[in-house]
Design a protein around this motif. Structure first.
Motif, mmCIF file in Angstrom:
data_model
loop_
_atom_site.group_PDB
_atom_site.id
_atom_site.type_symbol
_atom_site.label_atom_id
_atom_site.label_comp_id
_atom_site.label_asym_id
_atom_site.label_seq_id
_atom_site.Cartn_x
_atom_site.Cartn_y
_atom_site.Cartn_z
ATOM 1 N N ASP A 87 0.804 -1.260 0.017
ATOM 2 C CA ASP A 87 -0.123 0.035 -0.039
ATOM 3 C C ASP A 87 0.755 1.308 -0.003
ATOM 4 O O ASP A 87 0.576 2.176 -0.662
ATOM 5 N N PHE A 88 1.992 1.237 0.557
ATOM 6 C CA PHE A 88 2.777 2.483 0.813
ATOM 7 C C PHE A 88 3.483 2.743 -0.398
ATOM 8 O O PHE A 88 3.592 4.080 -0.770
ATOM 9 N N PHE A 89 4.296 1.817 -1.010
ATOM 10 C CA PHE A 89 4.992 1.967 -2.112
ATOM 11 C C PHE A 89 4.311 1.906 -3.451
ATOM 12 O O PHE A 89 4.761 2.660 -4.615
ATOM 13 N N GLY A 90 3.071 1.531 -3.383
ATOM 14 C CA GLY A 90 2.231 1.273 -4.804
ATOM 15 C C GLY A 90 2.708 0.195 -5.635
ATOM 16 O O GLY A 90 2.422 0.390 -6.805
ATOM 17 N N PHE A 91 3.389 -0.804 -5.046
ATOM 18 C CA PHE A 91 3.883 -2.025 -5.713
ATOM 19 C C PHE A 91 3.160 -3.140 -4.800
ATOM 20 O O PHE A 91 2.979 -3.217 -4.044
ATOM 21 N N ASN A 92 2.940 -4.142 -5.768
ATOM 22 C CA ASN A 92 2.690 -5.549 -5.134
ATOM 23 C C ASN A 92 4.046 -6.283 -4.430
ATOM 24 O O ASN A 92 4.833 -6.322 -5.281
ATOM 25 N N ILE A 93 4.158 -6.211 -3.054
ATOM 26 C CA ILE A 93 5.449 -6.610 -2.689
ATOM 27 C C ILE A 93 5.244 -7.567 -1.517
ATOM 28 O O ILE A 93 4.329 -7.733 -0.915
ATOM 29 N N GLY A 94 6.102 -8.497 -1.758
ATOM 30 C CA GLY A 94 6.313 -9.769 -0.806
ATOM 31 C C GLY A 94 7.637 -9.908 -0.244
ATOM 32 O O GLY A 94 8.565 -9.061 -0.457
ATOM 33 N N ARG A 95 7.623 -10.959 0.480
ATOM 34 C CA ARG A 95 8.914 -11.341 1.434
ATOM 35 C C ARG A 95 9.111 -12.860 1.387
ATOM 36 O O ARG A 95 8.401 -13.483 1.238
ATOM 37 N N ALA A 96 10.396 -13.324 1.007
ATOM 38 C CA ALA A 96 10.571 -14.686 1.332
ATOM 39 C C ALA A 96 10.937 -14.951 2.708
ATOM 40 O O ALA A 96 11.561 -14.147 3.129
ATOM 41 N N ASN A 97 10.292 -16.186 2.964
ATOM 42 C CA ASN A 97 10.530 -16.391 4.398
ATOM 43 C C ASN A 97 11.513 -17.425 4.575
ATOM 44 O O ASN A 97 11.489 -18.139 5.866
ATOM 45 N N VAL A 98 12.447 -17.457 3.882
ATOM 46 C CA VAL A 98 13.899 -18.593 3.971
ATOM 47 C C VAL A 98 14.962 -17.518 3.830
ATOM 48 O O VAL A 98 14.927 -16.365 3.364
ATOM 49 N N ASN A 99 16.143 -17.955 4.292
ATOM 50 C CA ASN A 99 17.175 -17.202 4.321
ATOM 51 C C ASN A 99 18.376 -17.944 3.321
ATOM 52 O O ASN A 99 19.440 -17.355 3.252
ATOM 53 N N GLN A 100 18.193 -18.999 2.732
ATOM 54 C CA GLN A 100 19.105 -19.707 1.937
ATOM 55 C C GLN A 100 18.327 -20.191 0.772
ATOM 56 O O GLN A 100 17.251 -20.578 0.682
ATOM 57 N N LEU A 101 19.037 -20.273 -0.389
ATOM 58 C CA LEU A 101 18.286 -20.746 -1.726
ATOM 59 C C LEU A 101 18.970 -21.935 -2.191
ATOM 60 O O LEU A 101 20.137 -22.154 -1.754
ATOM 61 N N THR A 102 18.194 -22.763 -3.015
ATOM 62 C CA THR A 102 18.655 -23.767 -3.518
ATOM 63 C C THR A 102 17.990 -23.800 -4.669
ATOM 64 O O THR A 102 17.071 -22.685 -5.119
ATOM 65 N N ALA A 103 18.464 -24.627 -5.888
ATOM 66 C CA ALA A 103 17.704 -24.440 -7.150
ATOM 67 C C ALA A 103 16.355 -24.827 -6.985
ATOM 68 O O ALA A 103 15.369 -23.844 -7.849
ATOM 69 N N GLU A 104 15.686 -25.561 -6.252
ATOM 70 C CA GLU A 104 14.529 -25.755 -6.075
ATOM 71 C C GLU A 104 13.658 -24.686 -5.528
ATOM 72 O O GLU A 104 12.488 -24.369 -6.156
ATOM 73 N N THR A 105 14.394 -24.152 -4.367
ATOM 74 C CA THR A 105 13.536 -22.999 -3.618
ATOM 75 C C THR A 105 13.436 -21.761 -4.684
ATOM 76 O O THR A 105 12.373 -21.172 -4.580
ATOM 77 N N LEU A 106 14.479 -21.511 -5.279
ATOM 78 C CA LEU A 106 14.491 -20.685 -6.151
ATOM 79 C C LEU A 106 13.412 -20.668 -7.354
ATOM 80 O O LEU A 106 12.467 -19.588 -7.654
ATOM 81 N N THR A 107 13.117 -21.657 -7.936
ATOM 82 C CA THR A 107 12.202 -22.083 -8.926
ATOM 83 C C THR A 107 10.839 -21.853 -8.060
ATOM 84 O O THR A 107 9.724 -21.293 -8.809
ATOM 85 N N GLN A 108 10.653 -22.290 -6.798
ATOM 86 C CA GLN A 108 9.162 -22.257 -6.197
ATOM 87 C C GLN A 108 8.955 -20.563 -5.843
ATOM 88 O O GLN A 108 8.053 -20.073 -5.991
ATOM 89 N N ILE A 109 10.125 -19.769 -5.662
ATOM 90 C CA ILE A 109 9.809 -18.483 -5.532
ATOM 91 C C ILE A 109 9.494 -17.794 -6.691
ATOM 92 O O ILE A 109 8.521 -16.901 -6.632
ATOM 93 N N GLU A 110 10.305 -18.222 -7.908
ATOM 94 C CA GLU A 110 9.919 -17.398 -9.029
ATOM 95 C C GLU A 110 8.410 -17.735 -9.407
ATOM 96 O O GLU A 110 7.763 -17.006 -9.948
ATOM 97 N N THR A 111 7.981 -19.021 -9.270
ATOM 98 C CA THR A 111 6.619 -19.399 -9.489
ATOM 99 C C THR A 111 5.569 -18.716 -8.630
ATOM 100 O O THR A 111 4.632 -18.282 -9.021
ATOM 101 N N TRP A 112 5.980 -18.444 -7.357
ATOM 102 C CA TRP A 112 5.085 -17.827 -6.429
ATOM 103 C C TRP A 112 4.982 -16.466 -6.762
ATOM 104 O O TRP A 112 3.646 -15.876 -6.908
ATOM 105 N N CYS A 113 5.984 -15.683 -7.353
ATOM 106 C CA CYS A 113 6.112 -14.270 -7.626
ATOM 107 C C CYS A 113 5.145 -14.164 -9.191
ATOM 108 O O CYS A 113 4.416 -12.982 -9.064
ATOM 109 N N ALA A 114 5.371 -14.930 -9.663
ATOM 110 C CA ALA A 114 4.414 -15.039 -11.049
ATOM 111 C C ALA A 114 2.947 -15.188 -10.828
ATOM 112 O O ALA A 114 2.285 -14.567 -11.435
ATOM 113 N N GLU A 115 2.592 -16.217 -9.879
ATOM 114 C CA GLU A 115 1.175 -16.649 -9.798
ATOM 115 C C GLU A 115 0.496 -15.374 -8.864
ATOM 116 O O GLU A 115 -0.704 -15.224 -8.826
ATOM 117 N N GLN A 116 1.325 -14.453 -8.159
ATOM 118 C CA GLN A 116 0.498 -13.691 -7.192
ATOM 119 C C GLN A 116 -0.215 -12.464 -7.988
ATOM 120 O O GLN A 116 -1.401 -12.371 -7.495
#
Length: 251
Positions: free
Chosen positions: A13-42
């Protein structure tokens, strides 16, 4: 997938963009793919990601995944073994202080990660910290605000929060700034001492503060008052290709 990321309604609401946050602090190839999918679906325009600075794979995958590095987050902690000194020229804020504190906030936090994001305009970052001190004064995100005085006039502030966590209550110094004309007079040290004293009187013996890796002055201030670094992390922002394309057109 649901727990991997979350939408941030207030930031959106403040910045005028749809903003999210990842709830993990490390990435694997699998989690990166899942994050990219989540961002696209939102869909999400920007995703915040606080990465484990010590994990090499995460740093590499974040860059490969289009994340922009914006900040190094440094956590410092003070262990109180006795009552801190009660500084002079420090008091609790009053409603009439707010106009001055707004102006200090507008220019007092230029080391923040938001100013280092090329998509977010600087004036919107200024507004963020004005809103932060307003909400702190209103008690929405802080339990007290202290002010530093010169000739009985407020020239700086610190915002104090008692955070409720799964591990119990935690004492946090969430925001501190000194007006440009009043810097170099030791008022930052007085505000930190006042902060520690406020928490000590409420039976807290551990106090936490977070600053930026680039803000060496703040780190020196805190270490002089007994804080030691206890954790680090790397902040990344991942913008959608559509937003970045619009940004390039705007120059």
């Amino acid at each position: 997938m649901t727990d991997l990321c979350q939408r941030l309604d207030w930031d959106s609401d403040f910045f005028g963009f749809n903003i999210g946050r990842a709830n993990v602090n490390q990435l694997t190839a699998e989690t990166l793919t899942q994050i990219e999918t989540w961002c696209a679906e939102q869909p999400v325009d920007c995703l915040y990601f606080l990465a484990d600075s010590a994990d090499r794979q995460t740093a590499w995958l974040a860059q490969q995944g289009g994340f922009i590095y914006v900040d190094n987050r440094v956590v410092l902690t003070a262990k109180l073994t006795g009552p801190p000194p009660q500084p002079t020229a420090i008091r609790l804020s009053r409603p009439e202080d707010l106009p001055v504190l707004r102006e200090i906030a507008r220019t007092g936090h230029r080391d923040s990660r938001f100013y280092f994001d090329p998509v977010i305009p600087d004036n919107r970052c200024d507004d963020l910290f004005v809103t932060w001190i307003e909400r702190s004064m209103a008690g929405a995100i802080a339990d007290a605000v202290l002010v530093a005085l010169v000739d009985e006039q407020p020239v700086g502030y610190s915002a104090l929060q008692i955070a409720q966590t799964p591990e119990g209550r935690r004492a946090k110094l969430t925001l501190i700034a000194i007006g440009e004309q009043a810097r170099g007079q030791g008022l930052g040290s007085s505000l930190v001492q006042g902060t520690l004293r406020w928490f000590w009187e409420r039976d807290f013996r551990t106090v936490e503060v977070v600053t930026q890796g680039r803000n060496v002055g703040a780190q020196r201030l805190y270490t002089r008052q007994g804080f030691v670094p206890t954790a680090t992390g790397s902040w990344y922002h991942r913008w959608s290709t559509a937003v970045l394309a619009r940004q390039r057109k705007l120059g």
